[in-house]
Design a protein around this motif. Sequence first.
Motif, PDB file in Angstrom:
ATOM      1  N   ASN A  41      -8.416   9.425 -12.525  1.00 52.67           N
ATOM      2  CA  ASN A  41      -8.259  10.319 -11.155  1.00 52.67           C
ATOM      3  C   ASN A  41      -9.058   9.575 -10.171  1.00 52.67           C
ATOM      4  O   ASN A  41     -10.253   9.928  -9.514  1.00 52.67           O
ATOM      5  CB  ASN A  41      -8.991  11.582 -11.607  1.00 52.67           C
ATOM      6  CG  ASN A  41      -8.015  12.633 -12.138  1.00 52.67           C
ATOM      7  OD1 ASN A  41      -6.879  12.556 -12.029  1.00 52.67           O
ATOM      8  ND2 ASN A  41      -8.686  13.617 -12.892  1.00 52.67           N
ATOM      9  N   LEU A  42      -9.039   8.245 -10.089  1.00 55.07           N
ATOM     10  CA  LEU A  42      -9.662   7.279  -9.197  1.00 55.07           C
ATOM     11  C   LEU A  42      -8.467   6.468  -8.289  1.00 55.07           C
ATOM     12  O   LEU A  42      -7.402   6.442  -8.777  1.00 55.07           O
ATOM     13  CB  LEU A  42     -10.605   6.396  -9.590  1.00 55.07           C
ATOM     14  CG  LEU A  42     -11.690   6.875 -10.519  1.00 55.07           C
ATOM     15  CD1 LEU A  42     -12.445   5.761 -11.189  1.00 55.07           C
ATOM     16  CD2 LEU A  42     -13.001   7.484  -9.369  1.00 55.07           C
ATOM     17  N   SER A  43      -9.051   6.083  -7.278  1.00 52.81           N
ATOM     18  CA  SER A  43      -7.949   5.311  -6.304  1.00 52.81           C
ATOM     19  C   SER A  43      -7.542   3.876  -6.909  1.00 52.81           C
ATOM     20  O   SER A  43      -8.564   2.974  -7.197  1.00 52.81           O
ATOM     21  CB  SER A  43      -8.161   5.302  -4.984  1.00 52.81           C
ATOM     22  OG  SER A  43      -7.538   4.393  -4.177  1.00 52.81           O
ATOM     23  N   PRO A  44      -6.394   3.350  -6.811  1.00 53.61           N
ATOM     24  CA  PRO A  44      -6.322   2.004  -7.116  1.00 53.61           C
ATOM     25  C   PRO A  44      -6.552   1.236  -6.118  1.00 53.61           C
ATOM     26  O   PRO A  44      -6.779  -0.173  -6.340  1.00 53.61           O
ATOM     27  CB  PRO A  44      -4.531   1.950  -7.234  1.00 53.61           C
ATOM     28  CG  PRO A  44      -3.989   3.420  -7.644  1.00 53.61           C
ATOM     29  CD  PRO A  44      -5.003   4.187  -6.881  1.00 53.61           C
ATOM     30  N   GLY A  45      -6.998   1.532  -4.945  1.00 52.66           N
ATOM     31  CA  GLY A  45      -7.437   0.636  -3.681  1.00 52.66           C
ATOM     32  C   GLY A  45      -9.049   0.470  -4.050  1.00 52.66           C
ATOM     33  O   GLY A  45      -9.259  -0.380  -5.006  1.00 52.66           O
ATOM     34  N   LEU A  46      -9.924   0.743  -2.948  1.00 51.19           N
ATOM     35  CA  LEU A  46     -11.144   0.325  -3.204  1.00 51.19           C
ATOM     36  C   LEU A  46     -11.959   0.773  -4.574  1.00 51.19           C
ATOM     37  O   LEU A  46     -12.915   0.200  -4.871  1.00 51.19           O
ATOM     38  CB  LEU A  46     -12.076   0.957  -2.122  1.00 51.19           C
ATOM     39  CG  LEU A  46     -11.897  -0.034  -0.658  1.00 51.19           C
ATOM     40  CD1 LEU A  46     -12.627   0.829   0.504  1.00 51.19           C
ATOM     41  CD2 LEU A  46     -12.399  -1.466  -0.995  1.00 51.19           C
ATOM     42  N   GLU A  77       1.247   1.341  -7.068  1.00 51.94           N
ATOM     43  CA  GLU A  77       0.730   1.692  -5.889  1.00 51.94           C
ATOM     44  C   GLU A  77       0.168   0.156  -5.193  1.00 51.94           C
ATOM     45  O   GLU A  77      -0.079   0.332  -4.094  1.00 51.94           O
ATOM     46  CB  GLU A  77      -0.669   2.323  -6.083  1.00 51.94           C
ATOM     47  CG  GLU A  77      -0.496   3.781  -6.250  1.00 51.94           C
ATOM     48  CD  GLU A  77      -0.354   4.238  -7.664  1.00 51.94           C
ATOM     49  OE1 GLU A  77      -0.864   5.262  -8.183  1.00 51.94           O
ATOM     50  OE2 GLU A  77      -0.229   3.004  -8.524  1.00 51.94           O
ATOM     51  N   VAL A  78       0.464  -0.880  -6.095  1.00 56.55           N
ATOM     52  CA  VAL A  78       0.081  -2.150  -5.603  1.00 56.55           C
ATOM     53  C   VAL A  78       0.818  -2.507  -4.419  1.00 56.55           C
ATOM     54  O   VAL A  78       0.327  -3.423  -3.399  1.00 56.55           O
ATOM     55  CB  VAL A  78       0.359  -3.272  -6.721  1.00 56.55           C
ATOM     56  CG1 VAL A  78      -0.110  -4.546  -6.177  1.00 56.55           C
ATOM     57  CG2 VAL A  78      -0.776  -2.807  -7.780  1.00 56.55           C
ATOM     58  N   ALA A  79       2.142  -2.162  -4.267  1.00 57.64           N
ATOM     59  CA  ALA A  79       3.128  -2.533  -3.082  1.00 57.64           C
ATOM     60  C   ALA A  79       2.480  -2.133  -2.008  1.00 57.64           C
ATOM     61  O   ALA A  79       2.255  -2.959  -1.071  1.00 57.64           O
ATOM     62  CB  ALA A  79       4.360  -2.012  -3.474  1.00 57.64           C
TER      63      ALA A  79
END
Length: 362
Positions: A98-103, A273-275
């Motif tokens: 439940n965390l973002s793949p971003g920061l 989500e990497v894209a």
Amino acid sequence: MTTDAIPIPEDARRGRGATVNPTGRFEPNERSLVSDGWDPAEGPPPPCRTTVSIEHPKTVISKNSSPDLPFDQSVNAYRGCEHGCIYCYARPTHAYLNLSPGLDFESRLTVKPDAADLLKKEISKPGYICKPIALGTNTDPYQPLEKEYRVTRSIIEVLGKARHPFTITTKSDLVLRDLDLLAPLGRKRLVSVSLSVTSLDNRLSRIMEPRASAPHRRLRAISELSRAGINTIVQVAPIVPAINDHEIEAILRTAKERGAHGALYLLLRLPGEVADLFHAWLEENFPDRAPKVINLVRSMRGGKDYESTFGTRMRGTGPYAEMIERRFTLALRKTGLVKSKYDLPTQHFRPPARDENQLSLF
């Protein structure tokens, strides 16, 4: 880009790879950075600090049956990675927390302090079949967190005592801290270490992998590991079209001069989500060539950002992918490097002694 993937101010993410922090796909609520104008003292958001959570899993060995991977089982001491490589294929796994793949992926990290104890129990079970264990498959085992927690070192101690073969993949020269453990194992062909060298250019390396070791430090690690008798491999990974693809030959040549024995490469992969994260990063750091990069990426993936088909997902298809394969093969021939294969013996394995508190049958 989704509405919750608004760019984070640069001051708040200095030294990070991701430019956005989109909501994880399993989270029930979306979030966005908004100023309502009511707070007169409101200033820029605070810097993104690294936070660490402790995890106590029940098992630590992960198994896979992918025909694209040269290993059957792996151990990851950490979740998330502070190196901040924007292209990291492991970023989508942070959504399961439940965390973002971003920061979040590079700043909200998880450590498994019991990993070595769990590993010892698992490889001491009567039915355990010894196969090489890969360290560094999901996140870097020598990311900055390892300096304090030393989980990777404790894992190596367990594997070394059991004479269990294993591989290490890293972008950090911190691996040299454990040379006292690795050198004896290397001479027995029980360990192979791969150093990923994405670029020889310090500036480009900082953009692509903000908190990984500088290229010259990784090359020094290749030299010292090789000199210690350890099979050392250089990974040109990932190759990003129009960003670092011009460096393939120079990286292989320089790594060979430093003592590397083998080499491999991987083309850029943009799963999940990497894209979107990569697109945002590309527009900020390389706006002049962003369309060219994306067009070349899609030319290798059937017109899409990513194609997950086994057999092609690591190498891609089409003229550009074929050209990279030919260049890499020719560079191997010229340098004398071998196309890397993990061939580690398993017959020396001796299961660790069972728990001393457990009574023996005899």
